[in-house]
Design an enzyme around this catalytic site. Structure first.
Site, PDB file in Angstrom:
ATOM      1  N   TYR A   1       4.005   9.428 -11.083  1.00  0.00           N
ATOM      2  CA  TYR A   1       3.011   8.639 -10.340  1.00  0.00           C
ATOM      3  C   TYR A   1       2.225   7.749 -11.305  1.00  0.00           C
ATOM      4  CZ  TYR A   1      -0.852   7.799  -7.031  1.00  0.00           C
ATOM      5  OH  TYR A   1      -1.783   7.221  -6.197  1.00  0.00           O
TER       6      TYR A   1
ATOM      7  N   ASN B   1       0.805  -1.228   0.000  1.00  0.00           N
ATOM      8  CA  ASN B   1       0.000   0.000   0.000  1.00  0.00           C
ATOM      9  C   ASN B   1       0.838   1.278   0.000  1.00  0.00           C
ATOM     10  OD1 ASN B   1      -2.432   1.796   0.938  1.00  0.00           O
ATOM     11  ND2 ASN B   1      -0.858   2.040   2.515  1.00  0.00           N
TER      12      ASN B   1
ATOM     13  N   LYS C   1       2.069   3.701 -11.228  1.00  0.00           N
ATOM     14  CA  LYS C   1       0.846   2.944 -10.970  1.00  0.00           C
ATOM     15  C   LYS C   1       0.471   2.064 -12.172  1.00  0.00           C
ATOM     16  CE  LYS C   1       0.184   4.231  -6.729  1.00  0.00           C
ATOM     17  NZ  LYS C   1       0.366   3.265  -5.644  1.00  0.00           N
TER      18      LYS C   1
END
Ligand code: NAD
Length: 245
Positions: free
Chosen positions: A148, A82, A152
């Protein structure tokens, strides 16, 4: 009793996942950098929560972190990758160092920790579940989050690659793609940018930000027996944001 690792479990989504796990009888090891945040989480979650202070960017320490957990606590059944960092910057302003910093935390550390946990799971014939956390940034294009988004998108590809290789050996690998969830990370990205916040909510059919606990529920499901035939998926938990108009 099952044991889980939740990285970045001291705050936001990770804390909500850890809370859901603990309340469901899963012993949960939370790994984070901030000792105070981890202590506060431990106070909230009680004895079923174990804290480990570690910076996941220290890749060479991760084998030792995993060995310490297995030696002192026992088998690891669930890993939730996470922990993550975001960076909102104009495309041309992002330095090579900025880019690499995001990739290190959001991709390389996820790989390195997963590899160590998977070695342990395979050696001990554990029917494991690994859950990675991606983002809306890999469901559609969002400006000013280049590193980012790259990170991802990598997570979703890694989830599929890991699932094909590891599922035959008894380890399921899935991904949750949170929409806009009310945490420190989304507050930083949205609260001083009303236009961006309006845009995010405007394409979310449910019309409001999700709660960290919404991701906790999904993680508990994917970690458990109810999801025993589910692997390699990306589950959006986003109030419809990814299919919104
Ligand atoms: P957050 O900033 O509240 O939590 C992230 C946690 O990760 C923090 O506790 C932080 O200390 C930890 N962390 C970061 N780098 C670390 C490192 N090197 N070593 C150890 N711990 C580290 O953010 P959040 O919103 O709870 O985000 C959790 C995950 O969900 C992230 O992967 C994020 O990309 C993803 N996500 C969040 C949203 C959202 O709207 N909040 C949306 C999509 C995806």
């Amino acid at each position: 009793m099952r044991t889980a690792i939740v990285t970045g479990g001291g705050s936001g989504i990770g804390l909500a996942i850890a809370e859901k796990f603990v309340l469901s009888g899963i012993r949960t090891v939370i790994i984070g950098r901030d000792e105070q945040k981890l202590s506060a989480a431990k106070e909230l979650l009680g004895d079923m929560c174990i804290t480990i202070v570690a910076d996941l960017n220290d890749l060479n320490k991760l084998p030792e972190v995993v060995t310490n957990i297995t030696n002192t606590i026992g088998n690891i059944d669930i890993l939730v990758n996470n922990a993550g960092i975001n960076m909102k910057k104009e495309f041309t302003e992002v330095t090579d160092e900025d880019f690499q910093k995001i990739i290190l935390t959001n991709v390389t550390a996820v790989f390195a920790l997963s590899r160590e946990v998977v070695k342990h799971m395979l050696q001990n014939n554990i029917k494991g579940s690994i859950i990675n956390i991606s983002s809306m940034a890999s469901q559609y294009g969002i400006p000013k989050v280049i590193a980012y988004t790259a990170s991802k998108s990598a997570i979703e590809g890694m989830t599929r690659a890991m699932a094909t290789e590891l599922s035959p050996k008894g380890i399921r690998v899935n991904c949750i793609a949170p929409g806009f969830i009310a945490t420190a990370m989304s507050a930083k990205a949205l609260n001083n940018d009303p236009e961006r916040k309006a845009k995010a909510l405007g394409r979310t059919p449910m019309g409001y930000l999700g709660e960290p606990a919404d991701i906790g529920e999904a993680a508990l499901f994917l970690a458990g027996e109810g999801a025993k035939y589910i692997t390699g998926t990306v589950l959006p938990v986003d109030g419809g944001n990814s299919i919104g108009f």
